[in-house]
Design a protein around this motif. Structure first.
Motif, mmCIF file in Angstrom:
data_model
loop_
_atom_site.group_PDB
_atom_site.id
_atom_site.type_symbol
_atom_site.label_atom_id
_atom_site.label_comp_id
_atom_site.label_asym_id
_atom_site.label_seq_id
_atom_site.Cartn_x
_atom_site.Cartn_y
_atom_site.Cartn_z
ATOM 1 N N LEU A 63 -4.355 1.744 7.685
ATOM 2 C CA LEU A 63 -4.400 0.123 7.899
ATOM 3 C C LEU A 63 -3.908 -0.142 9.294
ATOM 4 C CD1 LEU A 63 -4.930 -2.804 7.175
ATOM 5 C CD2 LEU A 63 -2.419 -2.737 6.178
ATOM 6 N N ALA A 64 -2.862 0.601 9.696
ATOM 7 C CA ALA A 64 -2.299 0.495 11.064
ATOM 8 C C ALA A 64 -3.011 0.971 11.912
ATOM 9 C CB ALA A 64 -0.834 1.245 11.273
ATOM 10 N N ARG A 65 -4.106 2.053 11.788
ATOM 11 C CA ARG A 65 -4.810 2.641 12.692
ATOM 12 C C ARG A 65 -5.972 1.792 12.620
ATOM 13 N NH1 ARG A 65 -8.314 8.184 11.725
ATOM 14 N NH2 ARG A 65 -9.609 8.087 13.529
ATOM 15 N N ILE A 66 -6.286 1.171 11.640
ATOM 16 C CA ILE A 66 -7.788 0.055 11.805
ATOM 17 C C ILE A 66 -7.215 -1.007 12.643
ATOM 18 C CG2 ILE A 66 -9.205 -1.582 10.210
ATOM 19 C CD1 ILE A 66 -8.923 0.651 8.326
ATOM 20 N N ARG A 67 -6.015 -1.446 12.674
ATOM 21 C CA ARG A 67 -5.330 -2.765 13.171
ATOM 22 C C ARG A 67 -5.109 -2.454 14.673
ATOM 23 N NH1 ARG A 67 -1.220 -5.310 8.589
ATOM 24 N NH2 ARG A 67 -3.018 -6.465 7.450
ATOM 25 N N LEU B 262 -10.489 -2.612 -0.429
ATOM 26 C CA LEU B 262 -10.772 -3.939 -0.162
ATOM 27 C C LEU B 262 -9.824 -4.345 1.136
ATOM 28 C CD1 LEU B 262 -11.680 -6.074 -2.988
ATOM 29 C CD2 LEU B 262 -13.238 -5.746 -1.181
ATOM 30 N N THR B 263 -8.529 -4.214 0.925
ATOM 31 C CA THR B 263 -7.591 -4.429 1.953
ATOM 32 C C THR B 263 -8.105 -3.566 3.372
ATOM 33 O OG1 THR B 263 -6.009 -4.662 0.326
ATOM 34 C CG2 THR B 263 -5.165 -4.426 2.627
ATOM 35 N N LEU B 264 -8.167 -2.237 3.204
ATOM 36 C CA LEU B 264 -8.561 -1.773 4.708
ATOM 37 C C LEU B 264 -9.910 -2.315 5.053
ATOM 38 C CD1 LEU B 264 -8.009 2.012 3.660
ATOM 39 C CD2 LEU B 264 -6.477 0.452 4.695
ATOM 40 N N MET B 265 -10.907 -2.642 4.444
ATOM 41 C CA MET B 265 -11.961 -3.136 4.699
ATOM 42 C C MET B 265 -12.028 -4.738 5.555
ATOM 43 S SD MET B 265 -14.493 -2.024 1.535
ATOM 44 C CE MET B 265 -15.797 -3.048 1.717
ATOM 45 N N ALA B 266 -11.027 -5.198 4.914
ATOM 46 C CA ALA B 266 -10.917 -6.657 5.296
ATOM 47 C C ALA B 266 -9.955 -6.538 6.771
ATOM 48 C CB ALA B 266 -9.980 -7.612 4.437
ATOM 49 N N ALA B 267 -9.328 -5.409 6.842
ATOM 50 C CA ALA B 267 -8.831 -5.600 8.427
ATOM 51 C C ALA B 267 -9.615 -5.062 9.293
ATOM 52 C CB ALA B 267 -7.600 -4.220 8.215
ATOM 53 N N LEU C 193 0.818 -1.033 0.124
ATOM 54 C CA LEU C 193 0.115 -0.017 0.100
ATOM 55 C C LEU C 193 0.738 1.321 0.036
ATOM 56 C CD1 LEU C 193 -2.565 -1.035 2.817
ATOM 57 C CD2 LEU C 193 -3.240 -1.044 0.417
ATOM 58 N N ASP C 194 0.407 2.324 -0.486
ATOM 59 C CA ASP C 194 1.020 3.712 -0.295
ATOM 60 C C ASP C 194 0.847 4.209 1.014
ATOM 61 O OD1 ASP C 194 -1.298 5.510 0.113
ATOM 62 O OD2 ASP C 194 -2.002 4.499 -1.852
ATOM 63 N N ALA C 195 1.641 5.428 1.415
ATOM 64 C CA ALA C 195 1.712 5.422 2.844
ATOM 65 C C ALA C 195 0.501 6.090 3.403
ATOM 66 C CB ALA C 195 2.829 6.950 2.637
ATOM 67 N N ARG C 196 -0.365 6.678 2.536
ATOM 68 C CA ARG C 196 -1.566 7.224 3.269
ATOM 69 C C ARG C 196 -2.276 5.926 3.617
ATOM 70 N NH1 ARG C 196 -6.162 11.496 0.664
ATOM 71 N NH2 ARG C 196 -7.237 11.700 2.786
ATOM 72 N N ASN C 197 -2.538 5.041 2.737
ATOM 73 C CA ASN C 197 -3.194 3.743 3.157
ATOM 74 C C ASN C 197 -2.458 2.801 4.023
ATOM 75 O OD1 ASN C 197 -5.789 3.754 1.573
ATOM 76 N ND2 ASN C 197 -4.431 3.906 -0.193
ATOM 77 N N GLN C 198 -1.306 2.698 4.012
ATOM 78 C CA GLN C 198 -0.477 2.268 5.302
ATOM 79 C C GLN C 198 -0.713 2.557 6.648
ATOM 80 O OE1 GLN C 198 1.350 -0.473 5.342
ATOM 81 N NE2 GLN C 198 2.451 -0.836 3.352
#
Length: 354
Positions: A213-217, A299-304, A205-210
């Motif tokens: 993702l860390a926040r969601i997890r 999709l990757t963020l949703m799946a997290a 993922l790019d920096a913003r989505n990374q």
């Protein structure tokens, strides 16, 4: 030479440097035993193979958006995996222009051969020279899909014409052509880890989505996906229909009651203004509205997320299914198709329907 793990296959392998394949379509054309790479698109492959095999060939027609493509791939991937066969993804020559979509599967760790319609027959014969019949006679076409199948008017068409679940596919171990949407996990429920692996991202993922993702997890969280867009048009409103704010508020309240009033919600939608105006997810919801051209990132963020609130959308479905885990919960609509109320296979029984 290398052997296929599930069949008596001999491969003549030509390794091509990554630098050569960046931005190129691998067009598998054989001249004697030589391979020719043509610059025809943006799909990337690492190895070009000529496969000396009689293993089954599973051809699946790819059409629609990313989530539809994922169902079309998943049904073929399972059949090929269990039969030791090969997946062939069949695209119309003008795929992107015809469907106003992109071949989104290229972002995932899928396996198989991508072929365009006009080159399908000759490429299959060249790629599988030992196969007695590289284009299968057996064809299964879903009822609602038939108008999109290029060979639908030919006598060779055989098989079932239905949008409902086709159980005969589960035991099928021979070559076949598939044309449909296949919107139920029943076609691949026995190989969930395989499908989830194939739908992991090839690139980070790019920096913003990374960061997101860390926040969601960082803590248990929920996503809400709202599909509107063309669902609000008269044609699709009769077929699918879009849900009012009350549906999403009710689902969010169920999750808050069970898992805590401070449960964070992440909202995804093709109509960001509508979800913000209606406070979908509550006043503290986080709206993910920057991945219009990268649905695989959404999709990757949703799946997290541990919990999911779906609309009647195949994109919602994959976000929920990919993210399933012990202790989670998926809330889905009770009715998927307004126009086909008997179609109930899309939502698994273990998901909560409201």
């Amino acid at each position: 030479m290398a052997s296929h793990p599930n069949s008596s296959t001999v491969q003549i392998v030509c390794h091509v440097p990554d630098t050569l394949l960046d931005g190129l379509q691998v067009d598998m054309v054989l001249h004697s035993h030589a391979f020719v790479i043509r610059k025809t698109g943006s799909f990337r492959n690492h190895t070009v193979r000529r496969v000396m095999t009689r293993a089954p060939i599973i051809i699946t027609t790819i059409r629609g958006g990313l989530a539809n493509q994922m169902f079309q791939y998943a049904v073929a991937r399972r059949l090929a995996y269990l039969s030791g066969g090969h997946v062939v993804l069949r695209l119309a020559d003008d795929f992107e222009a015809q469907h106003e979509r992109v071949f989104g599967l290229r972002h995932f760790n899928i396996t198989g051969h991508v072929m365009y319609e006009s080159k399908l027959a000759v490429t299959l014969q060249q790629l599988f020279p030992a196969h007695p019949q590289p284009i299968p006679e057996k064809i299964i076409v879903e009822r609602e899909y038939q108008e999109f199948v290029p060979y639908s008017g030919k006598p060779a068409l055989a098989g079932l014409k239905t949008l409902l679940f086709v159980p005969e596919l589960l035991a099928w171990r021979d070559s076949i052509q598939l044309a449909g949407y296949w919107q139920t996990e029943r076609y691949f429920a026995d190989v969930p880890n395989l499908i989830r692996h194939d739908f992991t991202l090839k690139d980070p993922l790019d920096a913003r989505n990374q960061a997101m993702l860390a926040r969601i997890r960082s803590r248990p969280s929920a996503f809400i996906h709202v599909r509107r867009g063309d669902y609000t048009s008269p044609y699709f409103a009769r077929m699918f229909g879009s849900f009012p704010p009350a549906y999403y508020h009710h689902a969010a309240q169920i999750l808050r009651t069970r898992f805590g009033a401070d449960l964070p919600f992440y909202v995804f939608s093709d109509d960001p203004a509508w979800v913000k105006q209606n406070q979908i997810g509550g006043p503290d919801a986080v709206f993910i509205d920057w991945n219009d051209d990268a649905p695989q990132c959404d999709l990757t963020l949703m799946a997290a997320c541990r919990y999911a609130v779906m609309s009647n959308s195949s994109f919602s479905w994959w976000g929920a299914w990919l993210g399933e885990r012990p202790g989670g919960m998926v809330i889905a609509p009770r009715i998927w198709f307004k126009s086909i109320p008997e179609f109930q296979d899309v939502v698994p029984d273990r998901w909560l329907k409201i």
